[in-house]
Motif scaffolding. Structure first.
Motif, PDB file in Angstrom:
ATOM      1  N   ASP A  93       3.104  -5.948   5.781  1.00 54.25           N
ATOM      2  CA  ASP A  93       4.524  -5.370   5.087  1.00 54.25           C
ATOM      3  C   ASP A  93       3.875  -4.450   4.581  1.00 54.25           C
ATOM      4  O   ASP A  93       2.432  -3.867   4.213  1.00 54.25           O
ATOM      5  CB  ASP A  93       5.348  -5.794   4.190  1.00 54.25           C
ATOM      6  N   PRO A  94       4.709  -2.602   4.157  1.00 48.09           N
ATOM      7  CA  PRO A  94       4.648  -1.395   4.303  1.00 48.09           C
ATOM      8  C   PRO A  94       3.650  -1.030   2.855  1.00 48.09           C
ATOM      9  O   PRO A  94       2.987  -0.267   2.593  1.00 48.09           O
ATOM     10  CB  PRO A  94       5.981  -0.935   4.557  1.00 48.09           C
ATOM     11  N   SER A  95       3.742  -2.601   1.572  1.00 48.24           N
ATOM     12  CA  SER A  95       3.481  -2.293   0.884  1.00 48.24           C
ATOM     13  C   SER A  95       1.767  -3.508   0.323  1.00 48.24           C
ATOM     14  O   SER A  95       1.119  -3.563  -0.511  1.00 48.24           O
ATOM     15  CB  SER A  95       4.267  -3.139  -0.470  1.00 48.24           C
ATOM     16  N   GLY A  96       1.388  -4.150   1.586  1.00 51.20           N
ATOM     17  CA  GLY A  96       0.498  -4.434   1.382  1.00 51.20           C
ATOM     18  C   GLY A  96       0.154  -6.036   1.524  1.00 51.20           C
ATOM     19  O   GLY A  96       0.254  -6.285   0.693  1.00 51.20           O
TER      20      GLY A  96
END
Lengths: 309, 107
Positions: free
Chosen positions: A260-263
């Motif tokens: 996801d965009p936060s890792g």
């Protein structure tokens, strides 16, 4: 009734670094259904075919990772019994009042020796899947929005003391060990796959020195074709893909791992064999872990062992 | 306009546009030098120390970037965008930590 006790994974709460960027990702790329926001700023999602109000919750924080993972149990009496059994086993439990999460009843919370916070609950409002209960269609429009998995399937968590975690799940919570990977010396389990029903796993753990780490939350797809479509959508949206599309040797499931965009890693998963509680555990030696992870490539991808949030 | 990024100790130089992270600029060219993980600022394996140059950043997980790290420009390459030519040292690494008990030192 054959399926009692713990029924299924019910919710995961995951930390993200930017809330609105993550909402766009989970709603429009992964294709979850946004079902609410609470006073704490948490955003609630469900997969389109799930009937409960929420299964995946995100909150903005200064670090990525998982806050807790929760299972739905059969009813209130079952919840109380597990609470008592966990305490008798020697674990501290805590009651989180009904309503602390949107549309969710009282939760019993405890921390595993791996550092992960687990929850059990018996009530979450049934909001339905968009299909009537009388003369239902096989799917609804939400199935075509984004990757659109059908349910939160399982999680793989990394932390210490996996042998003790296994005992809690098998001796207190009624899970059974479906598959395992041995440590290099063959004397212990490096990773375990546990089921509470007939799914190939409802939760899995791998031995890791740092406590409380998230390897991935997994979302179920209906077909291999849908997994490939998920890969197309990931590339169209420049999602960071880790492994796949491929097939695991462990579980036989088909997979893509991505972030996801936060890792926070997630999986689009499909298939797997059909275990029963009386089946013998299947064992992988460590030198065959590569086939267990990626059967066609027979490759123990370095990121699988070392990248967590 | 792209800036030139130099990885010290690796003899790698590459062009990276200001809207591209140091990590994706490197790997889009098929080059190696910085370990690749989640590419979202969450896992910490692409940690570098910026020794020269100017840049902007996006949010990184504080599990991997402390106040001291920020002060010393020890950052995650997937969240750093160049605004001048840059030099960096690689300090993160992929460690195979599965099966390593907490009480045993990492290999």
């Amino acid at each position: 009734m054959a399926l009692t006790g713990v029924l299924r994974p019910g919710h995961a709460q995951v930390r993200v670094l930017n809330l609105e960027e993550s909402v766009r990702f989970y709603r429009d790329v992964l294709g979850l259904v946004e079902t609410g926001r609470d006073a704490q700023g948490r955003v609630y999602f469900k997969c389109w075919d799930e009937r409960d109000h929420n299964s995946y919750v995100i909150r903005e924080a200064d670090r990525a990772g998982i806050d807790f993972f929760g299972f739905r149990v059969l009813d209130k009496a079952t919840l109380d019994k597990f609470d008592a059994d966990l305490r008798a086993y020697g674990l501290a439990t805590e009651r989180i009042p009904a309503g602390e999460m949107l549309e969710t009843g009282e939760r019993v919370r405890f921390t595993l020796p791996s550092g992960h916070v687990m929850e059990l609950f018996a009530d979450k409002t049934k909001v339905g899947n968009g299909i009537p209960l009388v003369n239902p269609a096989p799917w609804c429009k939400a199935r075509d929005h984004g990757i659109a998995p059908i349910r939160l399937d399982h999680a793989l968590l990394y932390g210490p003391n996996v042998a003790e975690v296994q005992k809690i799940f098998t001796e207190v919570l009624g899970f059974y060990l479906v598959e395992r990977v041995l440590t290099p010396d063959g004397n212990a389990n490096a990773a375990i796959w546990l089921s509470c029903g007939q799914k190939v796993h409802d939760i899995a753990f791998a031995e890791y020195p740092e406590p409380g780490k998230l390897h991935h939350c997994s979302f179920l797809m209906e077909s291999w074709d849908q997994v490939l479509r998920a890969g197309d959508i990931m590339s169209m949206n420049q999602v960071a893909v880790d492994i796949g599309p491929t097939r695991h040797g462990v579980t036989r499931g088909c997979t893509i791992y991505a972030w996801d965009p936060s890792g926070n890693r997630f999986e689009t998963f499909m298939g797997g064999h059909l275990p029963y509680p009386d089946y013998e555990t299947m064992t992988w030696t460590f030198d065959n872990f590569g086939q267990g992870l990626d059967y066609p490539q027979r490759k123990l991808h370095e990121t699988f062992l070392s990248v967590v949030s | 306009m792209a800036h030139t990024v130099s990885i010290e100790d690796a003899d790698v130089r590459y062009a990276c546009a200001p809207q591209e992270s140091l990590l994706s600029g490197l790997h889009r060219l098929g080059l190696r030098g910085i370990p690749v993980g989640c590419r979202g600022g969450g896992c910490g394996v692409c940690k570098v120390e910026i020794t020269e140059g100017e840049f902007s950043t996006r949010t990184m997980s504080r599990d991997h970037v402390s106040d001291d790290d920020l002060a010393h420009r020890r950052l995650l390459a997937c969240r750093v965008y160049p605004s001048s030519d840059l030099s960096l040292k690689v300090i993160g690494k992929l460690q195979k930590k599965v099966c390593t008990p907490a009480d045993r030192p990492l290999p």
